[in-house]
Design a protein around this motif. Structure first.
Motif, PDB file in Angstrom:
ATOM      1  N   HIS A  76      34.191  80.712 -32.164  1.00 53.41           N
ATOM      2  CA  HIS A  76      34.717  79.652 -31.498  1.00 53.41           C
ATOM      3  C   HIS A  76      34.136  79.343 -30.143  1.00 53.41           C
ATOM      4  N   GLN A  77      34.180  80.774 -29.244  1.00 53.54           N
ATOM      5  CA  GLN A  77      33.614  80.434 -27.857  1.00 53.54           C
ATOM      6  C   GLN A  77      32.195  79.757 -27.870  1.00 53.54           C
ATOM      7  N   THR A  78      31.280  80.269 -28.825  1.00 52.77           N
ATOM      8  CA  THR A  78      29.896  79.672 -28.896  1.00 52.77           C
ATOM      9  C   THR A  78      30.065  78.114 -29.322  1.00 52.77           C
ATOM     10  N   ALA A  79      30.929  77.783 -30.323  1.00 54.50           N
ATOM     11  CA  ALA A  79      31.052  76.302 -30.514  1.00 54.50           C
ATOM     12  C   ALA A  79      31.531  75.513 -29.601  1.00 54.50           C
ATOM     13  N   TYR A  80      32.467  76.299 -28.900  1.00 58.14           N
ATOM     14  CA  TYR A  80      33.136  75.321 -27.584  1.00 58.14           C
ATOM     15  C   TYR A  80      32.026  75.118 -26.651  1.00 58.14           C
ATOM     16  N   LEU A  81      31.220  75.992 -26.370  1.00 54.63           N
ATOM     17  CA  LEU A  81      30.090  75.899 -25.088  1.00 54.63           C
ATOM     18  C   LEU A  81      29.006  74.804 -25.902  1.00 54.63           C
ATOM     19  N   LEU A  82      29.051  74.854 -26.964  1.00 54.62           N
ATOM     20  CA  LEU A  82      28.063  73.840 -27.540  1.00 54.62           C
ATOM     21  C   LEU A  82      28.408  72.446 -27.646  1.00 54.62           C
ATOM     22  N   CYS A  83      29.938  72.147 -27.647  1.00 54.48           N
ATOM     23  CA  CYS A  83      30.302  70.800 -27.899  1.00 54.48           C
ATOM     24  C   CYS A  83      31.513  70.402 -26.709  1.00 54.48           C
ATOM     25  N   GLY A  84      31.913  71.420 -26.253  1.00 59.41           N
ATOM     26  CA  GLY A  84      32.676  71.059 -25.109  1.00 59.41           C
ATOM     27  C   GLY A  84      34.092  70.592 -25.632  1.00 59.41           C
ATOM     28  N   ASP A  85      34.694  70.758 -26.462  1.00 58.40           N
ATOM     29  CA  ASP A  85      35.784  70.434 -27.102  1.00 58.40           C
ATOM     30  C   ASP A  85      36.699  71.537 -28.117  1.00 58.40           C
ATOM     31  N   TRP A  86      37.763  71.939 -27.776  1.00 56.55           N
ATOM     32  CA  TRP A  86      38.317  72.864 -28.529  1.00 56.55           C
ATOM     33  C   TRP A  86      38.585  72.491 -30.097  1.00 56.55           C
ATOM     34  N   HIS A  87      38.826  71.609 -30.312  1.00 54.40           N
ATOM     35  CA  HIS A  87      39.119  70.898 -31.404  1.00 54.40           C
ATOM     36  C   HIS A  87      37.985  70.623 -32.417  1.00 54.40           C
ATOM     37  N   LEU A  88      37.014  70.222 -31.999  1.00 54.36           N
ATOM     38  CA  LEU A  88      35.771  69.986 -32.437  1.00 54.36           C
ATOM     39  C   LEU A  88      35.011  71.444 -32.971  1.00 54.36           C
ATOM     40  N   HIS A 126      36.615  74.340 -33.169  1.00 53.23           N
ATOM     41  CA  HIS A 126      37.420  74.486 -34.349  1.00 53.23           C
ATOM     42  C   HIS A 126      36.803  74.257 -35.431  1.00 53.23           C
ATOM     43  N   ASP A 127      36.700  72.956 -35.766  1.00 52.35           N
ATOM     44  CA  ASP A 127      36.216  72.252 -36.914  1.00 52.35           C
ATOM     45  C   ASP A 127      34.812  72.899 -37.201  1.00 52.35           C
ATOM     46  N   LEU A 128      33.848  72.968 -36.307  1.00 46.52           N
ATOM     47  CA  LEU A 128      32.572  73.497 -36.598  1.00 46.52           C
ATOM     48  C   LEU A 128      32.793  75.018 -37.050  1.00 46.52           C
ATOM     49  N   VAL A 129      33.565  75.797 -36.381  1.00 49.48           N
ATOM     50  CA  VAL A 129      33.729  77.230 -36.805  1.00 49.48           C
ATOM     51  C   VAL A 129      34.218  77.154 -38.318  1.00 49.48           C
ATOM     52  N   GLU A 188      25.488  73.295 -38.104  1.00 47.53           N
ATOM     53  CA  GLU A 188      26.569  72.467 -38.206  1.00 47.53           C
ATOM     54  C   GLU A 188      26.794  71.605 -36.879  1.00 47.53           C
ATOM     55  N   ALA A 189      26.637  72.195 -35.463  1.00 46.49           N
ATOM     56  CA  ALA A 189      26.618  71.237 -34.417  1.00 46.49           C
ATOM     57  C   ALA A 189      25.559  70.465 -34.313  1.00 46.49           C
ATOM     58  N   ARG A 190      24.348  70.548 -34.791  1.00 48.24           N
ATOM     59  CA  ARG A 190      23.201  69.574 -34.990  1.00 48.24           C
ATOM     60  C   ARG A 190      23.428  68.504 -35.730  1.00 48.24           C
ATOM     61  N   SER A 191      24.091  68.772 -36.669  1.00 51.30           N
ATOM     62  CA  SER A 191      24.648  67.872 -37.811  1.00 51.30           C
ATOM     63  C   SER A 191      25.458  66.870 -37.180  1.00 51.30           C
ATOM     64  N   TRP A 241      26.062  66.272 -34.001  1.00 47.55           N
ATOM     65  CA  TRP A 241      25.342  65.718 -33.103  1.00 47.55           C
ATOM     66  C   TRP A 241      24.694  64.401 -33.472  1.00 47.55           C
ATOM     67  N   ARG A 242      23.954  64.742 -34.548  1.00 47.52           N
ATOM     68  CA  ARG A 242      23.163  63.648 -35.123  1.00 47.52           C
ATOM     69  C   ARG A 242      24.056  62.481 -35.476  1.00 47.52           C
ATOM     70  N   ARG A 243      25.215  62.835 -35.970  1.00 50.01           N
ATOM     71  CA  ARG A 243      26.133  61.719 -36.649  1.00 50.01           C
ATOM     72  C   ARG A 243      26.994  61.123 -35.255  1.00 50.01           C
ATOM     73  N   ARG A 244      26.545  61.322 -34.314  1.00 49.41           N
ATOM     74  CA  ARG A 244      27.331  60.842 -33.040  1.00 49.41           C
ATOM     75  C   ARG A 244      28.802  61.322 -32.803  1.00 49.41           C
ATOM     76  N   GLU A 245      29.095  62.548 -33.460  1.00 54.29           N
ATOM     77  CA  GLU A 245      30.474  62.819 -33.306  1.00 54.29           C
ATOM     78  C   GLU A 245      30.641  63.720 -32.042  1.00 54.29           C
ATOM     79  N   ARG A 246      29.804  63.621 -30.873  1.00 59.28           N
ATOM     80  CA  ARG A 246      30.031  64.302 -29.697  1.00 59.28           C
ATOM     81  C   ARG A 246      31.384  64.009 -29.209  1.00 59.28           C
TER      82      ARG A 246
END
Length: 167
Positions: free
Chosen positions: A20-32, A34-37, A68-71, A73-78
């Motif tokens: 979760h921490q890594t995912a948060y640092l990758l995207c900057g949003d706790w909800h996103l 959580h979805d990534l994890v 998952e984060a790359r995917s 990112w590519r779909r513009r769900e930043r």
């Protein structure tokens, strides 16, 4: 519950929070994050025999997370960067804690980096992985980790210098 399920739960129990921490640092949003994890855990479970047999199961799962984060990112769900507020409004009361402000500044700086450089910095400096471990997670050479780190640190330094000079 099957042995496979219990084995997977045991493996993930200790890894969910760091993921979760890594995912948060990758995207900057706790909800996103959580979805990534959650998506990562689903894929790890689907491929559990391969994950379990990997030389580095942690690296395998982190690789799934990065993909998952790359995917996304590519779909513009930043996610919207933390420093922006709707309709140009600033928060009513500024945060009084320097530590929180520094963390927000670091997150804002991380979000400026391209995803691969961001992942390199997070894995190397925030998670303490070696160059070899980082290369294994990212699927690249140690030389690439070194060059991505150097570029990322230069960008971070420049960004942080600019933002500090405007305060």
């Amino acid at each position: 519950m099957s042995g496979r399920d219990e084995e997977f739960r045991e493996f993930m129990r200790d890894r969910a929070s760091p993921l979760h921490q890594t995912a948060y640092l990758l995207c900057g949003d706790w909800h996103l994050a959580h979805d990534l994890v959650q998506d990562t855990l689903v894929k790890a479970y689907q491929h559990w025999p391969r994950v379990r047999q990997a030389d580095r199961p942690d690296a395998y799962v982190r690789r799934i997370l990065l993909n998952e984060a790359r995917s996304r990112w590519r779909r513009r769900e930043r996610a919207m960067p933390v420093s922006r507020f709707p309709e140009g409004r600033e928060p009513v009361a500024p945060d009084a804690t320097d530590e929180i402000a520094r963390r927000a500044g670091l997150l804002q700086a991380l979000l400026v980096l391209p995803l691969r450089q961001r992942a390199t910095v997070i894995l190397r400096y925030l998670e303490g992985m070696s160059e070899r471990e980082t290369a294994a997670v990212l699927g690249c050479s140690e030389g690439t980790v070194k060059s991505q780190s150097a570029r990322a640190l230069g960008t971070l330094r420049s960004f942080l210098d600019r933002t500090e000079s405007t305060l």
